[in-house]
Design a protein around this motif. Structure first.
Motif, PDB file in Angstrom:
ATOM      1  N   ARG A 186       0.831  -1.212   0.000  1.00 56.80           N
ATOM      2  CA  ARG A 186       0.000   0.000   0.000  1.00 56.80           C
ATOM      3  C   ARG A 186       0.860   1.253   0.000  1.00 56.80           C
ATOM      4  NH1 ARG A 186      -4.256  -2.581   4.340  1.00 56.80           N
ATOM      5  NH2 ARG A 186      -5.658  -3.552   2.805  1.00 56.80           N
ATOM      6  N   GLY A 187       2.012   1.189   0.638  1.00 56.96           N
ATOM      7  CA  GLY A 187       2.911   2.337   0.633  1.00 56.96           C
ATOM      8  C   GLY A 187       3.463   2.621  -0.755  1.00 56.96           C
ATOM      9  N   ILE A 188       3.809   1.567  -1.485  1.00 59.95           N
ATOM     10  CA  ILE A 188       4.349   1.747  -2.843  1.00 59.95           C
ATOM     11  C   ILE A 188       3.245   2.170  -3.814  1.00 59.95           C
ATOM     12  CG2 ILE A 188       5.429   0.568  -4.791  1.00 59.95           C
ATOM     13  CD1 ILE A 188       6.922  -1.170  -2.763  1.00 59.95           C
ATOM     14  N   VAL A 189       2.119   1.469  -3.786  1.00 58.22           N
ATOM     15  CA  VAL A 189       1.058   1.706  -4.769  1.00 58.22           C
ATOM     16  C   VAL A 189       0.371   3.043  -4.527  1.00 58.22           C
ATOM     17  CG1 VAL A 189      -1.177   0.881  -5.596  1.00 58.22           C
ATOM     18  CG2 VAL A 189       0.681  -0.740  -5.214  1.00 58.22           C
ATOM     19  N   LEU A 190      -0.011   3.319  -3.285  1.00 54.79           N
ATOM     20  CA  LEU A 190      -0.828   4.499  -3.006  1.00 54.79           C
ATOM     21  C   LEU A 190      -0.010   5.732  -2.640  1.00 54.79           C
ATOM     22  CD1 LEU A 190      -3.714   2.843  -0.958  1.00 54.79           C
ATOM     23  CD2 LEU A 190      -3.643   3.367  -3.394  1.00 54.79           C
ATOM     24  N   LYS A 191       1.113   5.545  -1.955  1.00 59.63           N
ATOM     25  CA  LYS A 191       1.874   6.682  -1.459  1.00 59.63           C
ATOM     26  C   LYS A 191       3.141   6.974  -2.247  1.00 59.63           C
ATOM     27  CE  LYS A 191       0.254   6.003   3.289  1.00 59.63           C
ATOM     28  NZ  LYS A 191       0.664   5.839   4.712  1.00 59.63           N
ATOM     29  N   GLY A 192       3.540   6.058  -3.110  1.00 62.28           N
ATOM     30  CA  GLY A 192       4.752   6.270  -3.888  1.00 62.28           C
ATOM     31  C   GLY A 192       6.019   6.167  -3.069  1.00 62.28           C
TER      32      GLY A 192
END
Length: 367
Positions: free
Chosen positions: A328-334
């Motif tokens: 979720r950090g990679i996908v949503l927050k970059g």
């Protein structure tokens, strides 16, 4: 190295001939995506609403229109009695019911307090809270638009702003976590059942009498499932992005690399289950024993911050807890690799421990 690739090649051939396993590998991720993408939606909107307007004035109609024009309420029926409203709520035909008294407009014109009641079905707390909060906001907006209250100037200009998911779409939250859910459930299952099936047929004993070492056998057998896990990850990411329009704000390479670490943990669980189980049914039950707490306690559905302290302590021992924050950090927050080090190192530690323990136990069992 030649022995490892020979075992891996044999495993690929065996998987390709097993139609049930192939159907499971293809259909299960697709079904999970459809269910969580379309079927499970926590965005509560269009609540069926009954209205009992006893006033029938222009102000009451404008109030009803303010509810109708919002995305949260859908007026189904203009009721003619309170009994009709009560029956609709009892039968589940309506989740909310708006009651406007006969003196509504008269009291507003005379600058008196006009009472309006919204009956809400509270059996499900999530839509009930949405109906409660949104109805209060709609009534406040109606009063200001009709100039029933003066525009107030507050000493604090409070402006909340949503980051990462400004529209609060549940698919943005659910689908990235689905990568971890499918890998946590499917990869240990197919790994454990495949190895146990080999034991049931006596194939492993035949392989061990050949000039091949136990660790070469283990590595050769898990290589195909690493490839399968990465193919599953790729398919979920592609469908999530192109079909459900979930943005991927971070590096896809980082996502694949960290997914491979989580995949090693899942393979280790499946390998360990194969050493404990005597048949495929037992292997499936052992994998399910680990999969169910991962779904409930990892933060996939329920936030871990809302759990009691001792339950939250258990969640820290679940690999999926860390992987969900990573994906979720990679996908949503970059977020990048170094931004996620707090989640990466526990996952690496778990991967190292579980794979070493599983290989040793497997080697000992085979010996």
């Amino acid at each position: 190295m030649r022995n490892i690739w020979a075992v891996a090649y044999k495993e690929f051939i065996q998987i390709s001939r097993d139609r049930r396993t192939l159907l499971l590998l293809i259909l299960m991720p697709m079904m999970q995506l459809m269910i969580y993408g379309y079927g499970i939606n926590t965005d509560v909107k269009h609540l069926p609403t009954y209205v009992y307007d006893q006033d029938r004035s222009y102000l009451s109609r404008r109030l009803i229109n303010s509810f109708t024009q919002s995305d949260y309420f859908t007026v189904k029926v203009q009721a003619t009695s309170l009994q009709e409203l009560y029956k609709a709520l009892d039968k589940g035909w309506a989740q909310s019911a708006l009651v406007i008294p006969p003196d509504f407009a008269e009291n507003l014109v005379k600058k008196k307090t006009a009472q309006v009641q919204l009956l809400i079905d509270g059996t499900d707390s999530t839509p009930a809270n949405v109906a409660l909060n949104s109805s209060q906001a709609l009534v406040n907006a109606f009063m200001q638009s009709e100039k029933l209250i003066p525009v107030q100037v507050f000493p604090i200009d409070f402006r909340p702003r949503l980051w990462y998911n400004p529209d609060l779409k549940s698919t943005y939250f659910m689908l990235p976590g689905l990568i971890g859910l499918v890998l946590q459930f499917l990869v240990p299952m197919i790994t454990a059942t495949a190895i146990v099936r080999e034991k049931e047929r006596g194939n492993i004993e035949q392989l061990l009498v050949t000039p091949i070492k136990p660790y070469q056998l283990i590595i050769g057998k898990i290589i195909p499932y690493i490839v399968i896990g990465m193919v599953i990850t790729s398919s979920i990411i592609a469908i999530m992005h192109y079909l459900f329009m979930v943005p991927i704000r971070g590096s896809v390479i980082t996502l694949f690399f960290l997914s491979s670490i989580f995949l090693v943990v899942c393979l280790g669980i499946g390998l360990w289950a194969s050493t404990v189980a005597d048949n495929q049914q037992q292997a499936s039950q052992i994998v399910m024993f680990f999969a169910m707490p991962s779904i409930l306690l990892s933060g996939f559905i329920f936030p871990t911050a809302a759990m009691p302290a001792w339950i939250r302590g258990i969640s820290y021992m679940i690999p999926m807890t860390y992987f969900l924050k990573i994906v979720r950090g990679i996908v949503l927050k970059g977020m990048g690799f170094f931004d996620l080090l707090d989640q990466v190192w526990p996952l690496c530690l778990m991967a190292t421990v579980v794979i070493i323990f599983s290989i040793r136990r497997f080697s000992k069992r085979m010996a």
